[in-house]
Design an enzyme around this catalytic site. Structure first.
Site: not given
Ligand code: UGA
Length: 391
Positions: A215
């Site tokens: 995403c």
């Molecule tokens: C993300 C958004 O959080 C959702 O709200 C959205 O609906 C979705 O994209 C989408 O557009 O469909 P997602 O891709 O499942 O969800 O992943 P996240 O949990 O948001 O994490 C994204 C990335 O950021 C991961 O690689 C995670 O490891 C990284 N991350 C997250 C960090 O490095 N640090 C953090 O503090 C949080």
């Protein structure tokens, strides 16, 4: 309630026939993917294919029907493309023959059902009262803030949401890179401290080897491209992407600081999925890291509780695949934590010291207590300045 329960009760039915789907319902949600084209711009082919199918089905329907776009689309997509595609295929005029609305989703992979059932908010974008009313009724039983707005605003809101979260993570990664150069500073403590400020909040401030997934990378690229095409500079989006582009290589640099050359060294990569509890490796930072290690002539061994099968399709026999974390680090000269699976938190510093040829550890996700580990292994952690007294 499970999917099976819903099928048994007759509240959920599936079909591969778009005509049947449209003719036997009042509302159709478009939920197809919106990947990037080569230049980063949004590729609307699936959205338009779906619009076309729905439009064709509507030719056979006399009643008003509502079409809701849930897919993430850049502003004016509904107005300029979806509307036209459905009007052409159906021979009907928007808002008279059919309604149009946008209803962005904010679900995270791995907790989608929970996020859906307990949303922070529901956003409904419609330009006519009837479409708005129908969607409000659908979501009437949800007890959360509901935001009714127009179509273009709702389209942009989804990008703003993802971009802001990604910017938060890139920001803390940038601060972490600074901490690494400042003895005694620790980005984790900084994140904790600023997170107490309720204007900032504690979530999405975990520094690490970078963000990935299906995403954020595609949405931020599409937003950056949209800005260019609209002649509006979006420097924060560009910087968020740029920081993330380079972040995975920090892990490699930290390894090089300890090992000098990585050539012919056995390096273990622990964690391949773009985040824990998924086998998804789309835009995972692990892929970049493994490629960079191979470019430097390292011998790479990888382990992930779920994503090995997917990674094998990319690297085939160029790297080796372990069946456990312990097998992966055996005889290795450097281990790197790239995804923060709980399984890796359970490893003890003694495990690394006992099994590795040279116990050198790069904590790319800040899962270990560095001070405790220092007694057993040489450890460098993302976002941690050397000799951190507070740790
Ligand atoms: C993300 C958004 O959080 C959702 O709200 C959205 O609906 C979705 O994209 C989408 O557009 O469909 P997602 O891709 O499942 O969800 O992943 P996240 O949990 O948001 O994490 C994204 C990335 O950021 C991961 O690689 C995670 O490891 C990284 N991350 C997250 C960090 O490095 N640090 C953090 O503090 C949080």
């Amino acid at each position: 309630m499970t999917i099976e329960d819903c099928v048994d009760k007759g509240t959920l039915r599936t079909t591969c026939d778009p005509d049947e789907a449209v003719l036997s319902s009042d509302v159709t949600f478009i939920t197809v993917g919106t990947p990037n084209k080569e230049d980063g711009s949004i590729d609307l082919k699936y959205v338009l294919e779906a619009s076309n199918m729905i439009g064709k089905a509507l030719r056979r329907k006399n009643e008003w029907h509502l079409i809701v776009v849930k897919s993430t689309v850049v502003p004016r997509t509904i107005e300029n493309f979806v509307r036209k595609a459905i009007e052409e295929a159906s021979g009907k005029v928007a808002f008279k023959g059919f309604g149009l609305a946008v209803n962005p989703e904010f679900l995270k992979e791995g907790s989608a059902i929970e996020d859906f059932m307990k949303p922070d908010r529901i956003v409904i974008g419609a330009n006519d009262e009837k479409s708005m009313r129908v969607l409000e009724e659908i979501y009437s039983s949800f007890d959360c803030p509901k935001l009714a707005t127009n179509i273009n605003t709702a389209e942009l809101m989804k990008y703003a949401n993802n971009a802001f979260l990604a910017m938060k993570v890139s920001f803390i990664n940038m601060m972490g890179n600074l901490c690494e150069k400042l003895p005694g500073t620790d980005v984790e403590v900084i994140a904790k401290g600023i997170g107490f400020d309720c204007r900032i909040g504690p979530l999405f401030l975990r520094a690490g080897a970078g963000w990935g997934g299906s995403c954020w990378p595609k949405d931020l690229k599409a937003l950056a491209n949209f800005g260019k095409n609209t002649n509006v500079r979006l420097p924060l989006i560009e910087a968020t992407l740029e920081i993330n582009e380079n972040q995975p290589y920090r892990v490699i640099e930290l390894a090089e600081e300890l090992l000098n050359s990585l050539k012919l060294r056995k390096i273990s990569v622990l964690g391949l999925a773009f985040k824990p509890n998924t086998d998804d490796i789309r835009e995972a930072v692990s892929i970049k890291i493994v490629k960079a290690l191979l470019d430097r002539g390292a011998k790479v061994s990888v382990y992930d509780p779920a994503a090995i099968k997917n990674v094998r399709q990319i690297f085939d026999n160029r790297i080796s695949y372990a069946n456990s974390a312990l097998e992966c680090i055996k005889d290795s000269e450097c281990a790197m934590i790239i995804t923060e699976w709980d399984e890796f938190r359970e490893l003890k510093p003694e495990d690394y010291a006992r099994l590795m040829k040279r116990p050198i550890l790069i904590d790319g996700r800040r899962i270990y207590n560095t001070k405790e580990y220092t007694r057993y292994v040489k450890i460098k952690a993302i976002g941690l300045g050397e000799t951190c007294p507070s740790n």
